[in-house]
Design an enzyme around this catalytic site. Structure first.
Site, short mmCIF file in Angstrom:
data_model
loop_
_atom_site.label_atom_id
_atom_site.label_comp_id
_atom_site.label_asym_id
_atom_site.label_seq_id
_atom_site.Cartn_x
_atom_site.Cartn_y
_atom_site.Cartn_z
N ASN A 108 26.71 25.58 -8.17
CA ASN A 108 27.96 24.92 -8.58
C ASN A 108 29.02 25.16 -7.52
OD1 ASN A 108 29.87 23.63 -10.35
ND2 ASN A 108 30.67 25.66 -10.89
N HIS A 110 33.16 25.55 -7.20
CA HIS A 110 34.32 25.82 -8.04
C HIS A 110 35.55 25.97 -7.15
CE1 HIS A 110 36.48 27.16 -11.56
NE2 HIS A 110 36.96 28.17 -10.85
N SER A 137 34.50 28.16 -3.91
CA SER A 137 33.30 28.99 -3.90
C SER A 137 32.11 28.16 -4.33
CB SER A 137 33.44 30.16 -4.89
OG SER A 137 34.62 30.89 -4.69
N ASP A 146 31.17 30.00 -14.39
CA ASP A 146 31.69 30.29 -13.04
C ASP A 146 31.50 31.76 -12.64
OD1 ASP A 146 32.58 27.62 -12.95
OD2 ASP A 146 34.50 28.15 -13.84
C1 GRF Z 1 36.57 19.44 -7.16
O1 GRF Z 1 37.65 20.28 -6.87
C2 GRF Z 1 35.47 20.24 -7.78
O2 GRF Z 1 35.35 21.51 -7.25
C3 GRF Z 1 35.96 20.28 -9.19
O3 GRF Z 1 36.35 18.95 -9.45
C4 GRF Z 1 36.98 18.46 -8.27
C5 GRF Z 1 36.60 17.01 -8.01
O4 GRF Z 1 35.31 16.93 -7.53
N1 GRF Z 1 35.02 20.87 -10.07
P1 GRF Z 1 34.56 15.60 -7.06
O5 GRF Z 1 35.50 14.79 -6.21
O6 GRF Z 1 34.17 14.84 -8.30
O7 GRF Z 1 33.39 16.09 -6.30
#
Ligand code: GRF
Length: 201
Positions: A108, A110, A137, A146
């Site tokens: 994952n 985060h 991370s 997480d």
């Molecule tokens: C990112 O910051 C991710 O880490 C979080 O959601 C945000 C958007 O992610 N969980 P994405 O553009 O859908 O990959």
């Protein structure tokens, strides 16, 4: 044999795109499936345009029956037999039962320097705490949210005039750099933590 990777998303899928593009350009893994729990997630169209098969398993179809949702998700995943699953902006908490099926095979990303700020609103919480630095991370997924072993981190400095929005926008490109780098190392058997030290602003 080239390892197969499935990616779970809920939204815009920018991390998914960076993972797919990295896999496709260097061939260190094959992106075999993108699954969303949201039928109109923007990432689905992006995955299709990158030539990656997609599926939707809408959690709302299962009401409060989390196990039934995960059983259907599992069936979709098993169709492409991935070696590893990457959660990339996937906004559902997974049960211990599902996580155990992918033990040590699910990653994952985060948006915080774990173990700080598990859960939501990470950028605002880093600002509220007066932190000097923030970041993202990549970790192995365990039953606790997480909380799994950290495989890599990228750091950014927090500026005096930062808002949660400006900070999120500055962290995101580093997510895009970190996640493929960590995935590639992980698939090569390297689990010691990668730190992108050069990222300081
Ligand atoms: C990112 O910051 C991710 O880490 C979080 O959601 C945000 C958007 O992610 N969980 P994405 O553009 O859908 O990959």
């Amino acid at each position: 044999m080239t390892p197969k990777v499935a990616i779970l998303i809920s939204g815009s899928g920018s991390n998914m795109v960076s993972l797919v593009e990295a896999m496709q350009s260097t061939g260190f893994a094959e992106p075999v499936l993108v699954v969303s729990n949201v039928s109109d997630a923007g990432g689905l169209v992006k995955a299709q345009s990158l030539g990656v098969p997609t599926a939707t398993v809408d959690h709302r179809d299962f009401g409060n029956d989390r196990a039934a949702f995960e059983d259907t998700l599992q069936i979709e995943l098993e169709k492409t037999a991935p070696d590893v699953i990457c959660l990339a902006g996937f906004m559902r908490v997974l049960t211990a039962g599902f996580v155990s099926k992918w033990d040590c095979r699910m990653l994952n990303i985060h948006p915080s320097l774990l173990p700080k700020y598990k859960g939501l609103h990470t950028h605002q919480r880093a600002l509220d705490a007066g932190d000097a630095e923030h970041g993202c991370s990549v970790h192995l997924v365990t039953a606790n949210l997480d909380d799994g072993p950290i495989l890599g981190q990228a750091k950014v400095a927090i500026k005096p005039d930062d808002t949660a929005d400006t900070l999120a926008k500055r962290v995101l490109p580093f997510e895009h750099e970190l996640y493929p780098a960590v995935l590639k190392r992980f698939l090569a058997g390297q689990t010691e933590q990668l730190t992108l030290d050069r990222i300081t602003s």
